[in-house]
Scaffold this motif. Structure first.
Motif, PDB file in Angstrom:
ATOM      1  N   GLY A   1       0.810  -1.203   0.000  1.00 55.61           N
ATOM      2  CA  GLY A   1       0.000   0.000   0.000  1.00 55.61           C
ATOM      3  C   GLY A   1       0.845   1.255   0.000  1.00 55.61           C
ATOM      4  O   GLY A   1       2.058   1.207  -0.213  1.00 55.61           O
ATOM      5  N   LYS A   2       0.202   2.390   0.253  1.00 54.88           N
ATOM      6  CA  LYS A   2       0.880   3.686   0.128  1.00 54.88           C
ATOM      7  C   LYS A   2       1.018   4.460   1.427  1.00 54.88           C
ATOM      8  O   LYS A   2       2.013   5.158   1.617  1.00 54.88           O
ATOM      9  N   VAL A   3       0.029   4.397   2.290  1.00 56.95           N
ATOM     10  CA  VAL A   3       0.074   5.209   3.504  1.00 56.95           C
ATOM     11  C   VAL A   3      -0.009   4.314   4.734  1.00 56.95           C
ATOM     12  O   VAL A   3      -0.959   3.551   4.898  1.00 56.95           O
ATOM     13  N   GLY A   4       0.987   4.404   5.584  1.00 58.47           N
ATOM     14  CA  GLY A   4       1.005   3.646   6.823  1.00 58.47           C
ATOM     15  C   GLY A   4       1.245   4.562   8.005  1.00 58.47           C
ATOM     16  O   GLY A   4       0.948   5.762   7.960  1.00 58.47           O
ATOM     17  N   LEU A   5       1.795   4.003   9.066  1.00 59.27           N
ATOM     18  CA  LEU A   5       2.222   4.748  10.240  1.00 59.27           C
ATOM     19  C   LEU A   5       3.680   4.398  10.512  1.00 59.27           C
ATOM     20  O   LEU A   5       4.239   3.502   9.884  1.00 59.27           O
ATOM     21  N   MET A   6       4.287   5.087  11.430  1.00 55.38           N
ATOM     22  CA  MET A   6       5.681   4.765  11.740  1.00 55.38           C
ATOM     23  C   MET A   6       5.777   3.429  12.458  1.00 55.38           C
ATOM     24  O   MET A   6       4.802   2.918  13.023  1.00 55.38           O
ATOM     25  N   TYR A   7       6.987   2.850  12.431  1.00 56.44           N
ATOM     26  CA  TYR A   7       7.292   1.641  13.182  1.00 56.44           C
ATOM     27  C   TYR A   7       7.869   2.019  14.551  1.00 56.44           C
ATOM     28  O   TYR A   7       8.423   3.117  14.713  1.00 56.44           O
ATOM     29  N   PRO A   8       7.801   1.117  15.519  1.00 56.90           N
ATOM     30  CA  PRO A   8       8.527   1.358  16.770  1.00 56.90           C
ATOM     31  C   PRO A   8      10.012   1.637  16.536  1.00 56.90           C
ATOM     32  O   PRO A   8      10.599   2.492  17.193  1.00 56.90           O
ATOM     33  N   SER A   9      10.627   0.925  15.595  1.00 57.18           N
ATOM     34  CA  SER A   9      12.059   1.129  15.336  1.00 57.18           C
ATOM     35  C   SER A   9      12.348   2.497  14.733  1.00 57.18           C
ATOM     36  O   SER A   9      13.437   3.041  14.912  1.00 57.18           O
ATOM     37  N   ASP A  10      11.392   3.075  13.983  1.00 57.41           N
ATOM     38  CA  ASP A  10      11.589   4.433  13.461  1.00 57.41           C
ATOM     39  C   ASP A  10      11.781   5.408  14.612  1.00 57.41           C
ATOM     40  O   ASP A  10      12.642   6.289  14.564  1.00 57.41           O
TER      41      ASP A  10
END
Length: 430
Positions: free
Chosen positions: A315-324
């Motif tokens: 897909g195109k739009v997600g959220l950040m990861y914990p590692s980010d």
């Protein structure tokens, strides 16, 4: 015995799995060199080719190879070393925005105050610290000069390597790409991640990103500037007025810059985020584990959903990861990266620009829980720790996406280019 045409510098050969002799050749960005490129010069082992079915395990700490299955004589191994700059620029093109940032990182990586390569196998370039110059004008009014009144101001997480890109029709796949990952300021501080009927997980939601309410909102209503889904607030699932998607949604010219990619939606083996540091969190997110495994294994009460679990999503739009969040820490980086995510607080939280002291922030990563199949990781506003909570609670969401690798930057002669005063500007004419 070892037969070596070239010297091995700061490295030792360890043979395992049999007898034989071996000859090494070293390459710096495909150019044959006499001496092994050094770790302190910011090289990494990008690839190797061995004859006679021999294999290599590379030890980053010792900067040395372990040769496995060395069972035949006259075995040869060619070791190909690169710098992250070379890897990203060769993938994205010398004129791309990603290469621009990678070249800048080559100059600043030792100071670790603005840009730094992370410690993952992908060698991503990340903006770090409490106030790096990673501001970017995005989602701008078409045909108008870029400014704070005609554009939204986003921020750049970094240049992520080894990205898998999928064509819009799903027919073509391109692996090992390098793409800039960006994140918006929160668009609403009180949206649930997912809800469910009372008969499903006791009404507490399902922690599968691909079917979640928040995924539908971001990749339908927000991405296309339409209003088709309801928004909910809190555990009572009370309907609320959605953000004005037509006003804040992704405009056509910006939408054309977004890459359709494979996102990782795996999770941690343990139900406790306290067992993970930044590096192991990054690996766990890319695992095949899902957020229902622990509940199923322990016979939990609230995991009766029939939702298909997936470790990846396109897909195109997600959220950040914990590692980010964990890897965005700056000038006390070495000590913070050794802390577990549940202990990412105090001096660490004050040295990362992704921290929000006002509202908790959802990530897109499910969490394992022994009793529930609806826990999601979030960034706690008070402590800066990465914790988990049920998906039906309300928290801030920050849309996150990857720019296409050929996106170019407009050249501006600002000493503080990328700062809040002079955000980076993209070339929308391409």
């Amino acid at each position: 015995q070892m037969k070596a045409t070239f010297k091995i510098i700061n490295g030792k050969l360890k043979m395992s799995g049999g007898k034989g002799d071996i000859e090494f050749a070293f390459f710096d960005n495909n150019k044959k060199v006499e001496d092994i490129p050094l770790k302190q010069d910011n090289y990494f082992l990008a690839n190797y080719i061995c004859t006679n079915d021999a294999t290599i395990e590379w030890d980053e700490k010792r900067w040395a190879p372990t040769v496995l299955n060395l069972t035949k004589t006259k075995t040869t191994c060619s070791l190909y070393f690169e710098k992250p700059y070379d890897s990203i620029c060769n993938t994205t093109g010398l004129e791309s925005f990603g290469c621009y940032l990678a070249k800048t990182a080559e100059l600043e990586v030792n100071t670790k105050t603005k840009l730094a390569y992370d410690e993952t196998s992908d060698k991503n370039v990340r903006f770090v610290g409490d106030s790096p110059n990673n501001y970017l004008y995005f989602n701008c009014d078409e045909g108008k000069e870029q400014s704070s009144s005609t554009c939204e101001t986003w921020r750049i997480i970094g240049v992520m390597d080894n990205i898998t890109k999928i064509s819009e029709d799903g027919q073509n796949t391109e692996t090992n790409g390098a793409n800039i990952k960006i994140i918006r300021e929160k668009i609403d501080k009180s949206l649930i991640w997912d809800k469910s009927e009372n008969t499903v997980n006791n009404g507490y939601g399902v922690n599968e990103w691909s079917t979640s309410d928040i995924e539908q909102l971001l990749n339908n209503d927000y991405l296309n500037r339409i209003s088709e889904n309801l928004c909910y607030d809190g555990s009572s699932y009370s309907s609320k007025v959605c953000p004005n998607w037509e006003e804040i949604g992704i405009k056509d010219n910006a939408r054309n810059m977004i890459e359709n990619v494979l996102w990782h939606t795996g999770t941690f083996y343990s139900s406790s985020e306290g067992d993970y540091i930044a590096g192991s969190s990054y690996d766990a997110e890319r695992s095949n584990r899902n957020g229902k495994e622990q509940c199923t294994n322990y016979g939990g009460s609230y995991c009766n959903d029939k939702t298909e679990r997936r470790a990846t999503w396109i897909g195109k739009v997600g959220l950040m990861y914990p590692s980010d969040f964990a890897y965005a820490v700056g000038n006390i980086r070495s000590s913070c990266l050794k802390r577990t995510l549940a202990n990412y607080s105090n001096s660490c939280k004050s040295n990362t620009w992704l921290m929000d002291y006002k509202t908790d922030q959802w990530t897109m990563t499910p969490a394992n829980n022994n009793s529930y199949a609806n826990y999601i990781f979030f960034i706690a506003s008070e402590t800066g720790s990465v914790l988990s909570n049920m998906s039906y609670y309300s928290k801030a969401i920050r849309p996150t996406l990857y720019l296409k690798s050929d996106v170019k930057i407009i050249d501006r002669d600002y000493e503080d280019y990328g700062s809040i005063n002079h955000p980076f500007e993209l070339d929308y004419s391409l």
